[in-house]
Scaffold this motif. Structure first.
Motif, PDB file in Angstrom:
ATOM      1  N   ARG A 159     -20.571  22.645   3.360  1.00  0.00           N
ATOM      2  CA  ARG A 159     -21.313  21.780   2.437  1.00  0.00           C
ATOM      3  C   ARG A 159     -20.380  20.958   1.559  1.00  0.00           C
ATOM      4  NH1 ARG A 159     -25.531  26.381   1.041  1.00  0.00           N
ATOM      5  NH2 ARG A 159     -23.826  27.469   1.957  1.00  0.00           N
ATOM      6  N   ILE A 160     -19.175  21.453   1.294  1.00  0.00           N
ATOM      7  CA  ILE A 160     -18.249  20.645   0.494  1.00  0.00           C
ATOM      8  C   ILE A 160     -17.637  19.525   1.323  1.00  0.00           C
ATOM      9  CG2 ILE A 160     -17.678  22.555  -1.047  1.00  0.00           C
ATOM     10  CD1 ILE A 160     -14.894  22.562   0.374  1.00  0.00           C
ATOM     11  N   SER A 161     -17.804  19.606   2.638  1.00  0.00           N
ATOM     12  CA  SER A 161     -17.203  18.573   3.488  1.00  0.00           C
ATOM     13  C   SER A 161     -17.950  17.246   3.405  1.00  0.00           C
ATOM     14  CB  SER A 161     -17.103  19.040   4.936  1.00  0.00           C
ATOM     15  OG  SER A 161     -18.369  19.171   5.500  1.00  0.00           O
ATOM     16  N   SER A 162     -19.078  17.221   2.678  1.00  0.00           N
ATOM     17  CA  SER A 162     -19.774  15.943   2.510  1.00  0.00           C
ATOM     18  C   SER A 162     -18.943  14.989   1.656  1.00  0.00           C
ATOM     19  CB  SER A 162     -21.151  16.154   1.890  1.00  0.00           C
ATOM     20  OG  SER A 162     -21.018  16.663   0.581  1.00  0.00           O
ATOM     21  N   GLU A 163     -18.016  15.542   0.917  1.00  0.00           N
ATOM     22  CA  GLU A 163     -17.082  14.720   0.138  1.00  0.00           C
ATOM     23  C   GLU A 163     -15.722  14.847   0.805  1.00  0.00           C
ATOM     24  OE1 GLU A 163     -17.366  14.167  -3.791  1.00  0.00           O
ATOM     25  OE2 GLU A 163     -19.419  14.884  -4.008  1.00  0.00           O
ATOM     26  N   THR A 164     -15.528  14.068   1.832  1.00  0.00           N
ATOM     27  CA  THR A 164     -14.321  14.148   2.644  1.00  0.00           C
ATOM     28  C   THR A 164     -13.546  12.847   2.564  1.00  0.00           C
ATOM     29  OG1 THR A 164     -15.478  15.623   4.167  1.00  0.00           O
ATOM     30  CG2 THR A 164     -13.488  14.574   4.992  1.00  0.00           C
ATOM     31  N   GLN A 165     -12.239  12.981   2.443  1.00  0.00           N
ATOM     32  CA  GLN A 165     -11.370  11.801   2.401  1.00  0.00           C
ATOM     33  C   GLN A 165     -10.291  11.953   3.467  1.00  0.00           C
ATOM     34  OE1 GLN A 165      -9.666  11.012  -1.442  1.00  0.00           O
ATOM     35  NE2 GLN A 165      -8.423   9.353  -0.687  1.00  0.00           N
ATOM     36  N   VAL A 166     -10.106  10.922   4.273  1.00  0.00           N
ATOM     37  CA  VAL A 166      -9.077  10.935   5.301  1.00  0.00           C
ATOM     38  C   VAL A 166      -7.870  10.155   4.780  1.00  0.00           C
ATOM     39  CG1 VAL A 166      -8.463  10.185   7.636  1.00  0.00           C
ATOM     40  CG2 VAL A 166     -10.754  11.093   7.169  1.00  0.00           C
ATOM     41  N   ILE A 167      -6.720  10.799   4.828  1.00  0.00           N
ATOM     42  CA  ILE A 167      -5.453  10.140   4.506  1.00  0.00           C
ATOM     43  C   ILE A 167      -4.826   9.790   5.850  1.00  0.00           C
ATOM     44  CG2 ILE A 167      -3.237  10.332   3.326  1.00  0.00           C
ATOM     45  CD1 ILE A 167      -5.593  10.677   1.412  1.00  0.00           C
ATOM     46  N   ASP A 168      -4.703   8.492   6.114  1.00  0.00           N
ATOM     47  CA  ASP A 168      -4.244   8.028   7.426  1.00  0.00           C
ATOM     48  C   ASP A 168      -3.042   8.813   7.946  1.00  0.00           C
ATOM     49  OD1 ASP A 168      -6.205   6.091   7.474  1.00  0.00           O
ATOM     50  OD2 ASP A 168      -4.875   4.463   6.852  1.00  0.00           O
ATOM     51  N   HIS A 169      -3.165   9.275   9.188  1.00  0.00           N
ATOM     52  CA  HIS A 169      -2.081   9.909   9.939  1.00  0.00           C
ATOM     53  C   HIS A 169      -1.489  11.134   9.246  1.00  0.00           C
ATOM     54  CE1 HIS A 169      -2.461   6.110  11.965  1.00  0.00           C
ATOM     55  NE2 HIS A 169      -2.044   5.473  10.892  1.00  0.00           N
ATOM     56  N   THR A 170      -2.227  11.731   8.275  1.00  0.00           N
ATOM     57  CA  THR A 170      -1.631  12.805   7.482  1.00  0.00           C
ATOM     58  C   THR A 170      -2.544  14.005   7.278  1.00  0.00           C
ATOM     59  OG1 THR A 170      -0.326  11.158   6.304  1.00  0.00           O
ATOM     60  CG2 THR A 170      -0.499  13.315   5.271  1.00  0.00           C
ATOM     61  N   ALA A 171      -3.710  13.784   6.668  1.00  0.00           N
ATOM     62  CA  ALA A 171      -4.523  14.925   6.238  1.00  0.00           C
ATOM     63  C   ALA A 171      -5.986  14.542   6.082  1.00  0.00           C
ATOM     64  CB  ALA A 171      -3.992  15.465   4.910  1.00  0.00           C
ATOM     65  N   ILE A 172      -6.815  15.582   6.006  1.00  0.00           N
ATOM     66  CA  ILE A 172      -8.221  15.450   5.633  1.00  0.00           C
ATOM     67  C   ILE A 172      -8.386  16.267   4.362  1.00  0.00           C
ATOM     68  CG2 ILE A 172     -10.622  15.783   6.319  1.00  0.00           C
ATOM     69  CD1 ILE A 172      -9.572  16.051   9.242  1.00  0.00           C
ATOM     70  N   VAL A 173      -8.987  15.669   3.342  1.00  0.00           N
ATOM     71  CA  VAL A 173      -9.202  16.367   2.077  1.00  0.00           C
ATOM     72  C   VAL A 173     -10.700  16.599   1.941  1.00  0.00           C
ATOM     73  CG1 VAL A 173      -8.881  16.283  -0.424  1.00  0.00           C
ATOM     74  CG2 VAL A 173      -7.162  15.254   1.090  1.00  0.00           C
ATOM     75  N   ARG A 198       0.863  -1.182   0.000  1.00  0.00           N
ATOM     76  CA  ARG A 198       0.000   0.000   0.000  1.00  0.00           C
ATOM     77  C   ARG A 198       0.901   1.234   0.000  1.00  0.00           C
ATOM     78  NH1 ARG A 198      -4.898   1.326   4.172  1.00  0.00           N
ATOM     79  NH2 ARG A 198      -5.604   3.138   3.045  1.00  0.00           N
ATOM     80  N   PRO A 199       0.576   2.219  -0.849  1.00  0.00           N
ATOM     81  CA  PRO A 199       1.418   3.427  -0.870  1.00  0.00           C
ATOM     82  C   PRO A 199       1.381   4.143   0.476  1.00  0.00           C
ATOM     83  CG  PRO A 199      -0.329   3.533  -2.544  1.00  0.00           C
ATOM     84  CD  PRO A 199      -0.520   2.278  -1.780  1.00  0.00           C
ATOM     85  N   SER A 200       2.443   4.853   0.777  1.00  0.00           N
ATOM     86  CA  SER A 200       2.498   5.609   2.025  1.00  0.00           C
ATOM     87  C   SER A 200       1.432   6.699   2.000  1.00  0.00           C
ATOM     88  CB  SER A 200       3.875   6.256   2.176  1.00  0.00           C
ATOM     89  OG  SER A 200       4.014   7.327   1.243  1.00  0.00           O
ATOM     90  N   PRO A 201       1.034   7.196   3.165  1.00  0.00           N
ATOM     91  CA  PRO A 201       0.041   8.270   3.191  1.00  0.00           C
ATOM     92  C   PRO A 201       0.473   9.491   2.363  1.00  0.00           C
ATOM     93  CG  PRO A 201       0.240   7.325   5.369  1.00  0.00           C
ATOM     94  CD  PRO A 201       1.327   6.714   4.524  1.00  0.00           C
ATOM     95  N   GLU A 202       1.733   9.861   2.443  1.00  0.00           N
ATOM     96  CA  GLU A 202       2.210  11.006   1.657  1.00  0.00           C
ATOM     97  C   GLU A 202       2.100  10.717   0.159  1.00  0.00           C
ATOM     98  OE1 GLU A 202       2.912  14.086   2.440  1.00  0.00           O
ATOM     99  OE2 GLU A 202       2.727  13.788   4.586  1.00  0.00           O
ATOM    100  N   ALA A 203       2.371   9.477  -0.254  1.00  0.00           N
ATOM    101  CA  ALA A 203       2.245   9.108  -1.668  1.00  0.00           C
ATOM    102  C   ALA A 203       0.777   9.136  -2.101  1.00  0.00           C
ATOM    103  CB  ALA A 203       2.851   7.735  -1.922  1.00  0.00           C
TER     104      ALA A 203
END
Length: 136
Positions: free
Chosen positions: A51-65, A25-30
């Motif tokens: 309202r745009i937060s309904s499309e949220t992606q969590v990158i483990d231990h790194t960021a929320i998009v 699995r690629p690293s969180p930064e990758a």
């Protein structure tokens, strides 16, 4: 005769089979880098439309998009090590109708159902998809 057929069948079932090797699995930064490919960072902002937060992606231990489409917002929160893609993010807005860098996001484990911490938000960095020139 039955034994002659049974013995090869038993031997065949005893031969060890190499386990399937899963691709690493690629690293969180990758993962984040791949998500941001073809996008340009803008000036950080303090708040975004929730309202745009309904499309949220969590990158483990790194960021929320947050968001999707042409512009997405990357949040690298304080205590990002607590983030997991298995989390449900629970946020109470701090008196405005915007999601801001003063808000706190509480983490609720999706499978176990327990609260396990929080992250503090920082400024949101917008990343906009670069336009491709006509004919390219």
């Amino acid at each position: 005769m039955r034994q002659t057929f049974l013995i090869p069948a038993l031997l065949a079932s005893a031969v060890p089979v190499a386990p399937a090797i899963a691709a690493p699995r690629p690293s969180p930064e990758a993962q984040l880098e791949k998500l941001l490919a073809g996008r340009t960072a803008g000036q950080p902002v303090s708040c975004i439309n929730p309202r745009i937060s309904s499309e949220t992606q969590v990158i483990d231990h790194t960021a929320i998009v947050y968001g999707s489409g042409r512009t997405i917002y990357v949040q690298r929160p304080g205590n990002a090590r607590a983030l997991s893609s298995d989390d449900v993010l629970v946020t109470r807005l701090s008196g405005t109708d915007q999601l801001c860098d003063v808000d706190v996001v509480h983490l609720h484990d999706r499978s176990g159902g327990w609260w396990h911490g929080f992250v503090t938000l920082n400024r949101f960095v917008p990343y906009t998809r670069t336009r491709v020139a006509a004919g390219n």
